[in-house]
Design a protein around this motif. Structure first.
Motif, mmCIF file in Angstrom:
data_model
loop_
_atom_site.group_PDB
_atom_site.id
_atom_site.type_symbol
_atom_site.label_atom_id
_atom_site.label_comp_id
_atom_site.label_asym_id
_atom_site.label_seq_id
_atom_site.Cartn_x
_atom_site.Cartn_y
_atom_site.Cartn_z
ATOM 1 N N VAL A 179 0.867 -1.192 0.000
ATOM 2 C CA VAL A 179 0.000 0.000 0.000
ATOM 3 C C VAL A 179 0.905 1.243 0.000
ATOM 4 N N PHE A 180 1.420 1.541 -1.156
ATOM 5 C CA PHE A 180 2.375 2.640 -1.315
ATOM 6 C C PHE A 180 1.747 3.983 -0.933
ATOM 7 N N GLY A 181 0.518 4.217 -1.373
ATOM 8 C CA GLY A 181 -0.151 5.487 -1.097
ATOM 9 C C GLY A 181 -0.490 5.672 0.374
ATOM 10 N N ASP A 182 -0.911 4.573 1.043
ATOM 11 C CA ASP A 182 -1.252 4.670 2.463
ATOM 12 C C ASP A 182 -0.019 4.977 3.306
ATOM 13 N N ALA A 183 1.139 4.470 2.890
ATOM 14 C CA ALA A 183 2.372 4.776 3.610
ATOM 15 C C ALA A 183 2.685 6.274 3.525
ATOM 16 N N ILE A 184 2.445 6.865 2.372
ATOM 17 C CA ILE A 184 2.643 8.317 2.241
ATOM 18 C C ILE A 184 1.677 9.063 3.147
ATOM 19 N N GLY A 185 0.414 8.601 3.178
ATOM 20 C CA GLY A 185 -0.575 9.254 4.032
ATOM 21 C C GLY A 185 -0.209 9.188 5.502
ATOM 22 N N ALA A 187 2.812 8.974 6.717
ATOM 23 C CA ALA A 187 3.950 9.882 6.909
ATOM 24 C C ALA A 187 3.474 11.329 7.006
ATOM 25 N N ILE A 188 2.517 11.701 6.186
ATOM 26 C CA ILE A 188 1.989 13.073 6.233
ATOM 27 C C ILE A 188 1.400 13.370 7.607
ATOM 28 N N ARG A 189 0.674 12.405 8.168
ATOM 29 C CA ARG A 189 0.078 12.611 9.497
ATOM 30 C C ARG A 189 1.148 12.828 10.549
ATOM 31 N N ALA A 219 -1.846 11.029 -2.961
ATOM 32 C CA ALA A 219 -1.187 11.218 -1.666
ATOM 33 C C ALA A 219 0.017 12.134 -1.811
ATOM 34 N N ALA A 220 0.733 12.035 -2.941
ATOM 35 C CA ALA A 220 1.894 12.892 -3.171
ATOM 36 C C ALA A 220 1.463 14.359 -3.314
ATOM 37 N N LYS A 221 0.322 14.606 -3.913
ATOM 38 C CA LYS A 221 -0.174 15.986 -4.035
ATOM 39 C C LYS A 221 -0.472 16.573 -2.656
ATOM 40 N N VAL A 222 -1.033 15.753 -1.774
ATOM 41 C CA VAL A 222 -1.295 16.224 -0.406
ATOM 42 C C VAL A 222 0.023 16.489 0.316
ATOM 43 N N ALA A 223 0.989 15.597 0.106
ATOM 44 C CA ALA A 223 2.298 15.785 0.737
ATOM 45 C C ALA A 223 2.940 17.080 0.270
ATOM 46 N N ALA A 224 2.818 17.388 -0.989
ATOM 47 C CA ALA A 224 3.391 18.634 -1.521
ATOM 48 C C ALA A 224 2.754 19.851 -0.861
ATOM 49 N N SER A 225 1.466 19.770 -0.549
ATOM 50 C CA SER A 225 0.802 20.899 0.103
ATOM 51 C C SER A 225 1.309 21.111 1.526
ATOM 52 N N TYR A 226 1.878 20.071 2.129
ATOM 53 C CA TYR A 226 2.467 20.171 3.470
ATOM 54 C C TYR A 226 3.988 20.321 3.414
ATOM 55 N N ASP A 227 4.511 20.643 2.241
ATOM 56 C CA ASP A 227 5.955 20.856 2.055
ATOM 57 C C ASP A 227 6.773 19.628 2.439
ATOM 58 N N VAL A 228 6.271 18.459 2.119
ATOM 59 C CA VAL A 228 6.988 17.212 2.342
ATOM 60 C C VAL A 228 7.631 16.782 1.026
ATOM 61 N N ARG A 229 8.941 16.647 1.031
ATOM 62 C CA ARG A 229 9.655 16.174 -0.156
ATOM 63 C C ARG A 229 9.832 14.664 -0.062
ATOM 64 N N ILE A 230 9.501 13.987 -1.148
ATOM 65 C CA ILE A 230 9.550 12.534 -1.167
ATOM 66 C C ILE A 230 10.646 12.074 -2.137
#
Length: 330
Positions: A179-185, A187-189, A219-230
């Protein structure tokens, strides 16, 4: 240096001066009646009269009262000893590592310098141990994902504990899929609960997303909004087909959306080179914290007042006892 926490308390020093404007305290007492009062008047050669007497303190008593009041007011002002500035450096970056523990990580296609073969997870652990040593200033976190994403270690400065929890991970402990996307989610939390403005997520996977609640690109788009670089590191052979095939298009897109980079690691050296490149792109950051230790000294004036009080009364008691002995001897 010494600083007063409540300097306005010193205004209380003027209170005794204001008390002098008030009338003297009066107290009525019963007189002593004796049957031979007239005889006492004749012998004392004094005329009886009505009146009042204001008790006066001697100089030593006045000094003691003034010093005691001064000590109490100083204690109320709460003096503090402020030490020299102390500077501490703390981590300026939060670095989250997400490791794929799906069944495909069992493939023993990584070769060590001594020629022995290890599976993909063992190779990842070796490289991450080197990463932890190189990123001494970063707070590290660890996420493992398979059929679900789990937080193995929240952000911590204790790299030894982080390394221990990484060593305890095993293939399949998070489920067989990815679950690649859930792992990003997840991390964002964790990043939203962090105070750091420098947020980096490094993801290691050898497969493709197999049913995340949120697709990796979203999930990557949400991460970008929180200034998270992946930064994504694809492990293993990109020519693999089927469920274990690497979705390089999604991996690259996730990194591009967040301002990171993607890497391919066909062997341990390429994986190490990927971490070294990430280290160059994300240099170590430090945040300096300066503070001055404070120690309350309010107890010193109180202790001084008590010492003066006891010293006065002990001295007076000794003087009185000596005077009595002299009178008895005479």
């Amino acid at each position: 240096m010494i600083e007063l926490t409540y300097p306005f308390a010193l205004l209380l020093l003027a209170l005794p001066l204001l008390m002098r404007l008030l009338p003297a305290y009066k107290e009525s007492r019963d007189s002593v009646r004796v049957p031979f009062f007239r005889k006492l008047v004749e012998l004392s050669e004094q005329r009886p009269e009505q009146g009042a007497r204001v008790l006066r303190r001697d100089r030593l008593q006045r000094l003691l009262v003034n010093l005691t009041w001064l000590c109490l007011v100083l204690a109320a002002a709460k003096p503090q000893w402020i030490g020299p500035p102390i500077e501490q450096q703390k981590s300026g970056r939060d670095l989250m590592i997400a490791v794929d523990l799906s069944g495909s990580m069992e493939a023993q296609d990584f070769t060590l310098p001594d020629g022995s073969s290890v599976n993909r997870l063992q190779a990842v652990k070796r490289v991450l141990a080197d990463l932890a040593n190189r990123r001494a200033s970063d707070r590290l976190g660890l996420i493992v994902f398979g059929a679900a994403a789990y937080l193995q270690t929240p952000f911590t400065d204790d790299h030894q504990v982080w390394q221990q929890l990484l060593d305890e991970t095993e293939i399949g402990m998070a489920g067989p899929s990815t679950v690649f996307g859930d792992a990003i989610g997840l991390a964002i939390r964790q990043f939203t609960q962090s105070d750091s403005d420098n947020r980096v997520l490094i993801m290691l996977t050898d497969g493709n997303d197999t049913g995340s609640t949120v697709p990796p690109v979203d999930a990557a788009k949400v991460a970008a909004s929180y200034d998270v670089r992946i930064y994504t590191i694809a492990i293993g052979d990109p020519t693999t087909v089927g469920e274990d095939a690497l979705d390089m298009a999604t991996i690259r897109r996730v990194s591009e959306l967040t301002g990171g980079r993607s890497f391919e690691a066909l062997d341990q050296q390429q994986m190490r080179d990927a971490y070294l490149t990430i280290g160059e792109l994300e240099p170590e950051l430090y945040e300096s914290i300066s503070f001055r230790p404070r120690q309350s000294l309010h107890w010193l004036p109180v202790a001084l007042a008590m010492v003066l009080y006891l010293l006065y009364h002990v001295t007076m008691a000794l003087i009185t006892a000596r005077a009595r002995r002299a009178a008895d001897a005479a």
